[in-house]
Design a protein around this motif. Structure first.
Motif, mmCIF file in Angstrom:
data_model
loop_
_atom_site.group_PDB
_atom_site.id
_atom_site.type_symbol
_atom_site.label_atom_id
_atom_site.label_comp_id
_atom_site.label_asym_id
_atom_site.label_seq_id
_atom_site.Cartn_x
_atom_site.Cartn_y
_atom_site.Cartn_z
ATOM 1 N N UNK A 28 31.009 41.140 45.683
ATOM 2 C CA UNK A 28 31.134 39.935 46.514
ATOM 3 C C UNK A 28 31.164 38.663 45.660
ATOM 4 N N UNK A 29 31.986 37.706 46.062
ATOM 5 C CA UNK A 29 32.013 36.409 45.405
ATOM 6 C C UNK A 29 32.450 36.444 43.964
ATOM 7 N N UNK A 30 33.370 37.363 43.630
ATOM 8 C CA UNK A 30 33.898 37.463 42.264
ATOM 9 C C UNK A 30 35.414 37.566 42.317
ATOM 10 N N UNK A 31 36.025 37.471 41.138
ATOM 11 C CA UNK A 31 37.462 37.712 41.002
ATOM 12 C C UNK A 31 37.654 39.067 40.332
ATOM 13 N N UNK A 32 38.367 39.961 41.009
ATOM 14 C CA UNK A 32 38.746 41.236 40.420
ATOM 15 C C UNK A 32 40.201 41.141 40.000
ATOM 16 N N UNK A 178 38.706 29.162 41.273
ATOM 17 C CA UNK A 178 37.298 29.004 40.898
ATOM 18 C C UNK A 178 36.489 28.360 42.031
ATOM 19 N N UNK A 179 37.083 27.393 42.715
ATOM 20 C CA UNK A 179 36.389 26.743 43.831
ATOM 21 C C UNK A 179 36.155 27.726 44.975
ATOM 22 N N UNK A 180 37.135 28.580 45.254
ATOM 23 C CA UNK A 180 36.991 29.572 46.325
ATOM 24 C C UNK A 180 35.858 30.539 46.011
ATOM 25 N N UNK A 181 35.781 30.979 44.773
ATOM 26 C CA UNK A 181 34.727 31.912 44.379
ATOM 27 C C UNK A 181 33.359 31.250 44.505
ATOM 28 N N UNK A 182 33.279 29.965 44.134
ATOM 29 C CA UNK A 182 32.002 29.252 44.296
ATOM 30 C C UNK A 182 31.595 29.183 45.761
ATOM 31 N N UNK A 185 34.025 33.390 48.373
ATOM 32 C CA UNK A 185 35.187 34.231 48.670
ATOM 33 C C UNK A 185 35.373 35.246 47.541
ATOM 34 N N UNK A 186 35.685 36.476 47.908
ATOM 35 C CA UNK A 186 36.034 37.502 46.931
ATOM 36 C C UNK A 186 37.551 37.493 46.760
ATOM 37 N N UNK A 187 38.013 37.439 45.518
ATOM 38 C CA UNK A 187 39.441 37.337 45.232
ATOM 39 C C UNK A 187 39.911 38.572 44.470
ATOM 40 N N UNK A 188 40.968 39.206 44.979
ATOM 41 C CA UNK A 188 41.653 40.243 44.214
ATOM 42 C C UNK A 188 42.936 39.633 43.690
ATOM 43 N N UNK A 189 43.054 39.553 42.377
ATOM 44 C CA UNK A 189 44.156 38.855 41.716
ATOM 45 C C UNK A 189 45.010 39.832 40.929
#
Length: 329
Positions: A28-32, A178-182, A185-189
């Motif tokens: 949760x709350x990270x960038x994968x 970076x703002x979304x993760x703060x 939000x969990x981001x799959x990139x």
């Protein structure tokens, strides 16, 4: 609990495997970061997780919801931005966002308020009343990401979001991520830019020919694949051979030489190699402009895991009927 969980995900197109029993998770709350050469299965994975495509085998959960058994619930918690901006060029920035909000069921007043909020957040106020067709590439991408956030998703899929953008626009997208993760939000990139993955991703999954080649943090993968490299850039190319001999003796491995750039490098066991080489260069009066001990780059990790000819071996992933890029729901 993981925000994204994939177990044994398998998909084929006309008998050709695109994914072969892949497994991974996203915290949760990270960038994968999902990396791999063309045709490795990245976009197929995103389409399955965003409910645009059904897997042949295996299961996947997004925010606790099964993507196959509960697609409506999954769509209610995700946003998706495809490789190309999916905005209506004939509508203004404000109208694009209001339209998405209305399609998501918001009232006219609520849609206007949400659109205005996102316009301000993404610093598009000056262009809000202009048609999207007049926007620059960076502005269009910001508007596209904003559209993906209208429904306040917990998970955002970004499929090569900076493709074709100039360095300034790419940096703007990085700041947004970076703002979304703060904000949790969990981001799959997915990305073809390894520097981008290094800058943004907390964890990485490397795909190759539809299989998981490696998982871990960027630092873990660099340590696992490459270790340390000692490099020196000399001013006089004629002295590269001399420096290479000294570096080979210090490291115990044959040094590489690029005479065009004056760069000489070799694997290094620890920081003592750096001090020893610096002392020898000073004693021999060899002028140099760079001397550094560095970790392996993600480029080196990528090629070690997938092979330098991976792009040539890969076949393009099929685009199934109905799987429209940039789809919001």
């Amino acid at each position: 609990m993981e925000t994204i969980r994939v177990e044994g995900l398998t998909k084929s197109y006309a008998g050709t495997p695109a994914l072969s029993a892949i497994d991974f998770t996203a915290r949760p709350g990270t960038v994968l970061g999902l990396l791999g050469p063309n045709g490795s299965g990245k976009t197929t994975t995103v389409r399955i997780l965003s409910t645009l495509l059904r897997p042949d085998e295996g299961r996947a959960w997004v925010a606790g919801h099964d993507v196959t058994a509960e697609p409506d619930r999954v769509r209610g918690v995700i946003g998706l931005t495809g490789q190309y901006a999916a905005v209506d060029d004939e509508l203004t920035g404000q109208q694009n966002l209001e339209l998405i909000a209305r399609l998501l069921g918001l009232s006219r007043q609520a849609a206007r308020g949400r659109a205005t909020e996102l316009i301000e957040r993404f610093q598009l106020e000056a262009a809000a009343r202009r048609t999207a067709g007049t926007y620059s590439g960076g502005m269009r991408r910001r508007l596209d990401v904003a559209a993906s956030l209208v429904g306040r998703p917990r998970v955002l899929f970004l499929d090569e979001p900076t493709t074709g953008l100039d360095p300034r626009s790419r940096s703007e997208v990085w700041t947004l991520v970076r703002e979304l993760v703060r904000d949790g939000v969990t981001v799959l990139l997915t990305t073809q830019y390894l520097e981008e993955a290094d800058q943004l991703a907390n964890d990485l999954v490397v795909l190759n020919q539809g299989r998981v080649a490696a998982t871990g943090t960027p630092t873990e993968l660099k340590s696992r694949v490459g270790g340390l490299t000692l490099e020196v850039r000399v001013l006089d190319p004629d002295r590269c051979g001399e420096v290479a001999d000294r570096l080979t003796a210090i490291s115990g491995a044959e040094a590489t030489v690029d005479r065009d750039t004056g760069l000489v490098g070799a694997p290094a066991g620890d920081t003592r190699s750096l001090r020893l080489l610096a002392e020898q260069l000073e004693e021999a009066e060899v002028p140099f402009v760079e001397l550094a001990l560095r970790q392996a780059t993600l480029d080196e990790v990528f090629f070690a895991l997938t092979g330098r000819d991976a792009a040539d071996r890969a076949t393009p992933e099929a685009v199934p009927a109905g799987a429209v890029e940039g789809s919001r729901r």
